[in-house]
Design a protein around this motif. Structure first.
Motif, PDB file in Angstrom:
ATOM      1  N   GLU A  91       0.848  -1.189   0.000  1.00 22.40           N
ATOM      2  CA  GLU A  91       0.000   0.000   0.000  1.00 22.40           C
ATOM      3  C   GLU A  91       0.884   1.240   0.000  1.00 22.40           C
ATOM      4  OE1 GLU A  91      -4.041  -1.139   2.301  1.00 22.40           O
ATOM      5  OE2 GLU A  91      -2.253  -1.108   3.548  1.00 22.40           O
ATOM      6  N   ASP A  92       0.728   2.072  -0.988  1.00 23.71           N
ATOM      7  CA  ASP A  92       1.544   3.277  -1.122  1.00 23.71           C
ATOM      8  C   ASP A  92       0.829   4.449  -0.453  1.00 23.71           C
ATOM      9  OD1 ASP A  92       3.178   5.342  -1.806  1.00 23.71           O
ATOM     10  OD2 ASP A  92       2.984   5.091  -3.976  1.00 23.71           O
ATOM     11  N   PHE A  93       1.163   4.688   0.808  1.00 19.24           N
ATOM     12  CA  PHE A  93       0.478   5.743   1.547  1.00 19.24           C
ATOM     13  C   PHE A  93       0.933   7.133   1.153  1.00 19.24           C
ATOM     14  CE2 PHE A  93      -1.951   2.914   4.003  1.00 19.24           C
ATOM     15  CZ  PHE A  93      -2.927   3.680   4.626  1.00 19.24           C
ATOM     16  N   SER A  94       1.975   7.219   0.323  1.00 16.07           N
ATOM     17  CA  SER A  94       2.358   8.526  -0.184  1.00 16.07           C
ATOM     18  C   SER A  94       1.239   9.112  -1.046  1.00 16.07           C
ATOM     19  CB  SER A  94       3.665   8.439  -0.983  1.00 16.07           C
ATOM     20  OG  SER A  94       3.482   7.662  -2.161  1.00 16.07           O
ATOM     21  N   ILE A  95       0.415   8.251  -1.643  1.00 21.01           N
ATOM     22  CA  ILE A  95      -0.726   8.731  -2.439  1.00 21.01           C
ATOM     23  C   ILE A  95      -1.703   9.474  -1.541  1.00 21.01           C
ATOM     24  CG2 ILE A  95      -2.716   8.013  -3.821  1.00 21.01           C
ATOM     25  CD1 ILE A  95      -1.041   5.666  -4.823  1.00 21.01           C
ATOM     26  N   LEU A  96      -2.043   8.878  -0.409  1.00 17.42           N
ATOM     27  CA  LEU A  96      -2.973   9.533   0.512  1.00 17.42           C
ATOM     28  C   LEU A  96      -2.380  10.818   1.074  1.00 17.42           C
ATOM     29  CD1 LEU A  96      -5.561   9.692   2.158  1.00 17.42           C
ATOM     30  CD2 LEU A  96      -4.528   8.159   3.836  1.00 17.42           C
ATOM     31  N   LEU A  97      -1.116  10.784   1.473  1.00 13.29           N
ATOM     32  CA  LEU A  97      -0.499  11.982   2.050  1.00 13.29           C
ATOM     33  C   LEU A  97      -0.451  13.111   1.031  1.00 13.29           C
ATOM     34  CD1 LEU A  97       2.395  10.533   4.246  1.00 13.29           C
ATOM     35  CD2 LEU A  97      -0.031  10.877   4.783  1.00 13.29           C
ATOM     36  N   ALA A  98      -0.140  12.782  -0.223  1.00 10.25           N
ATOM     37  CA  ALA A  98      -0.124  13.809  -1.260  1.00 10.25           C
ATOM     38  C   ALA A  98      -1.527  14.374  -1.492  1.00 10.25           C
ATOM     39  CB  ALA A  98       0.432  13.238  -2.561  1.00 10.25           C
ATOM     40  N   ALA A  99      -2.545  13.499  -1.451  1.00  9.87           N
ATOM     41  CA  ALA A  99      -3.930  13.956  -1.610  1.00  9.87           C
ATOM     42  C   ALA A  99      -4.333  14.868  -0.459  1.00  9.87           C
ATOM     43  CB  ALA A  99      -4.868  12.755  -1.692  1.00  9.87           C
ATOM     44  N   LEU A 100      -3.899  14.548   0.748  1.00  8.86           N
ATOM     45  CA  LEU A 100      -4.234  15.378   1.907  1.00  8.86           C
ATOM     46  C   LEU A 100      -3.548  16.734   1.835  1.00  8.86           C
ATOM     47  CD1 LEU A 100      -4.146  12.684   4.747  1.00  8.86           C
ATOM     48  CD2 LEU A 100      -6.152  13.648   3.582  1.00  8.86           C
ATOM     49  N   LYS A 101      -2.345  16.793   1.272  1.00 12.48           N
ATOM     50  CA  LYS A 101      -1.671  18.077   1.075  1.00 12.48           C
ATOM     51  C   LYS A 101      -2.469  18.944   0.102  1.00 12.48           C
ATOM     52  CE  LYS A 101       2.742  18.477   0.592  1.00 12.48           C
ATOM     53  NZ  LYS A 101       4.139  18.306   0.112  1.00 12.48           N
ATOM     54  N   LEU A 102      -2.978  18.331  -0.961  1.00 12.83           N
ATOM     55  CA  LEU A 102      -3.786  19.074  -1.918  1.00 12.83           C
ATOM     56  C   LEU A 102      -5.086  19.554  -1.280  1.00 12.83           C
ATOM     57  CD1 LEU A 102      -3.271  16.797  -5.062  1.00 12.83           C
ATOM     58  CD2 LEU A 102      -2.346  19.105  -4.712  1.00 12.83           C
ATOM     59  N   TYR A 103      -5.716  18.693  -0.490  1.00  5.83           N
ATOM     60  CA  TYR A 103      -6.951  19.089   0.205  1.00  5.83           C
ATOM     61  C   TYR A 103      -6.662  20.241   1.158  1.00  5.83           C
ATOM     62  CZ  TYR A 103     -11.231  18.910   2.960  1.00  5.83           C
ATOM     63  OH  TYR A 103     -12.408  19.249   3.570  1.00  5.83           O
ATOM     64  N   ASP A 104      -5.568  20.138   1.904  1.00  6.48           N
ATOM     65  CA  ASP A 104      -5.223  21.170   2.871  1.00  6.48           C
ATOM     66  C   ASP A 104      -5.020  22.518   2.179  1.00  6.48           C
ATOM     67  OD1 ASP A 104      -4.340  21.744   5.764  1.00  6.48           O
ATOM     68  OD2 ASP A 104      -2.640  22.507   4.591  1.00  6.48           O
ATOM     69  N   ALA A 105      -4.344  22.509   1.041  1.00 10.07           N
ATOM     70  CA  ALA A 105      -4.121  23.754   0.311  1.00 10.07           C
ATOM     71  C   ALA A 105      -5.446  24.370  -0.121  1.00 10.07           C
ATOM     72  CB  ALA A 105      -3.231  23.495  -0.899  1.00 10.07           C
ATOM     73  N   ALA A 106      -6.361  23.534  -0.624  1.00  2.71           N
ATOM     74  CA  ALA A 106      -7.661  24.036  -1.053  1.00  2.71           C
ATOM     75  C   ALA A 106      -8.483  24.554   0.124  1.00  2.71           C
ATOM     76  CB  ALA A 106      -8.425  22.934  -1.790  1.00  2.71           C
ATOM     77  N   ALA A 107      -8.492  23.789   1.240  1.00  7.08           N
ATOM     78  CA  ALA A 107      -9.268  24.192   2.410  1.00  7.08           C
ATOM     79  C   ALA A 107      -8.702  25.452   3.045  1.00  7.08           C
ATOM     80  CB  ALA A 107      -9.300  23.053   3.430  1.00  7.08           C
ATOM     81  N   THR A 108      -7.381  25.559   3.097  1.00  5.70           N
ATOM     82  CA  THR A 108      -6.747  26.736   3.689  1.00  5.70           C
ATOM     83  C   THR A 108      -7.065  27.988   2.873  1.00  5.70           C
ATOM     84  OG1 THR A 108      -4.942  25.392   4.583  1.00  5.70           O
ATOM     85  CG2 THR A 108      -4.546  27.756   4.379  1.00  5.70           C
ATOM     86  N   SER A 109      -7.071  27.847   1.546  1.00  4.28           N
ATOM     87  CA  SER A 109      -7.363  28.998   0.692  1.00  4.28           C
ATOM     88  C   SER A 109      -8.801  29.459   0.822  1.00  4.28           C
ATOM     89  CB  SER A 109      -7.067  28.650  -0.774  1.00  4.28           C
ATOM     90  OG  SER A 109      -8.009  27.716  -1.271  1.00  4.28           O
TER      91      SER A 109
END
Length: 269
Positions: A91-109
């Motif tokens: 299981e490549d959890f880097s996929i989830l972490l990268a997705a969460l970074k993108l979500y965080d950027a959108a939510a923060t903006s």
């Protein structure tokens, strides 16, 4: 009493499905969410879940007590996302972490939009459960993310608490991949069995389990981030029914028990 817990590890705790406690009042009968509140009050006492504390209020992650004493889902609560793993290279959890970074950027903006009265993406509480050899590696990566609107905790929960956690979640994520392309992830069965919609990594036979009616499939971090954002926005929209339809699909999956499914298979022969 209102604080009584219905101690059954097989129930789904989502607010539209949990066994309801009814409290008589001079106005009406209230459906209260005491089981959900008590579960998360206890879970947040676990040091493993300390990263989620900033998203809680009065010791509760998802609920709040009204002035009349009833318990309801808390206004402004985080969306709860869960994933389970054995922390292996499968299981490549880097996929989830990268997705969460993108979500965080959108939510923060979008945070500033809240003060203007515009709906914004909710904060995200992420709980990843499981034990395995790569857990420490990913925990170090998580510690370096510096996210603002996303909080991530890793934990090992008891067999009793695990189904309760799944039932209280808004969304499950599966990163399972199949080397044969023929085995289906039991974690997705667990999530759907608790009434929780799923975003699952795409491989050849996953459509047999995640149908589009009960969840979505993704191929990369960008697609997963968009799915989480879309469902988070839909969940809080009175007019966007996409998340509600996935909830209904997960409930339909949950309604088919082992015996019913066995009988259906027998009819094929």
């Amino acid at each position: 009493p209102m604080e009584r817990v219905l101690d059954n590890p097989n129930i789904a705790l989502r607010h539209i499905q949990i066994p309801a406690l009814l409290t008589a009042s001079s106005r009406a009968m209230f459906v209260v969410l005491a089981p959900l509140k008590i579960l998360w009050t206890r879970l947040l006492e676990d040091p493993q879940l300390e990263p989620l504390q900033p998203l809680s209020a009065d010791g509760a992650l998802l609920t709040a007590r009204g002035s009349d004493g009833t318990i309801d889902m808390r206004s402004g609560r985080p969306m709860l996302l869960v994933s389970s793993t054995s922390w292996t290279a499968d299981e490549d959890f880097s996929i989830l972490l990268a997705a969460l970074k993108l979500y965080d950027a959108a939510a923060t903006s979008q945070v500033v939009a809240r003060s203007a009265g515009t709906a914004a993406l909710p904060p995200l509480a992420v709980l990843i459960t499981g034990k395995g050899p790569q857990r420490e590696h990913y925990e170090q990566e998580i510690a370096q993310l510096g996210l603002q609107q996303v909080r991530i905790a890793t934990a090992w929960l008891s067999a009793e608490d695990y189904p309760l956690l799944l039932g209280s979640a808004d969304l499950g994520v599966s990163l399972h991949t199949s080397s044969s392309g023929l085995d289906l992830p039991m974690k997705v069965v667990d999530m759907l069995g608790c009434g929780t919609p799923v975003c699952a990594y795409r491989f050849s036979c996953i459509h047999e389990l995640v149908t589009g009616a009960n969840g979505l499939v993704f191929e990369d971090a960008g697609e997963l981030a968009r799915q989480i954002q879309d469902l988070a926005a839909s969940q809080r929209s009175a007019s966007d029914g996409r998340y509600q339809k996935l909830l209904e699909g997960a409930a339909a999956f949950r309604s088919v028990d082992w015996t019913t499914n066995y009988q259906r298979v027998l009819e094929l022969f």
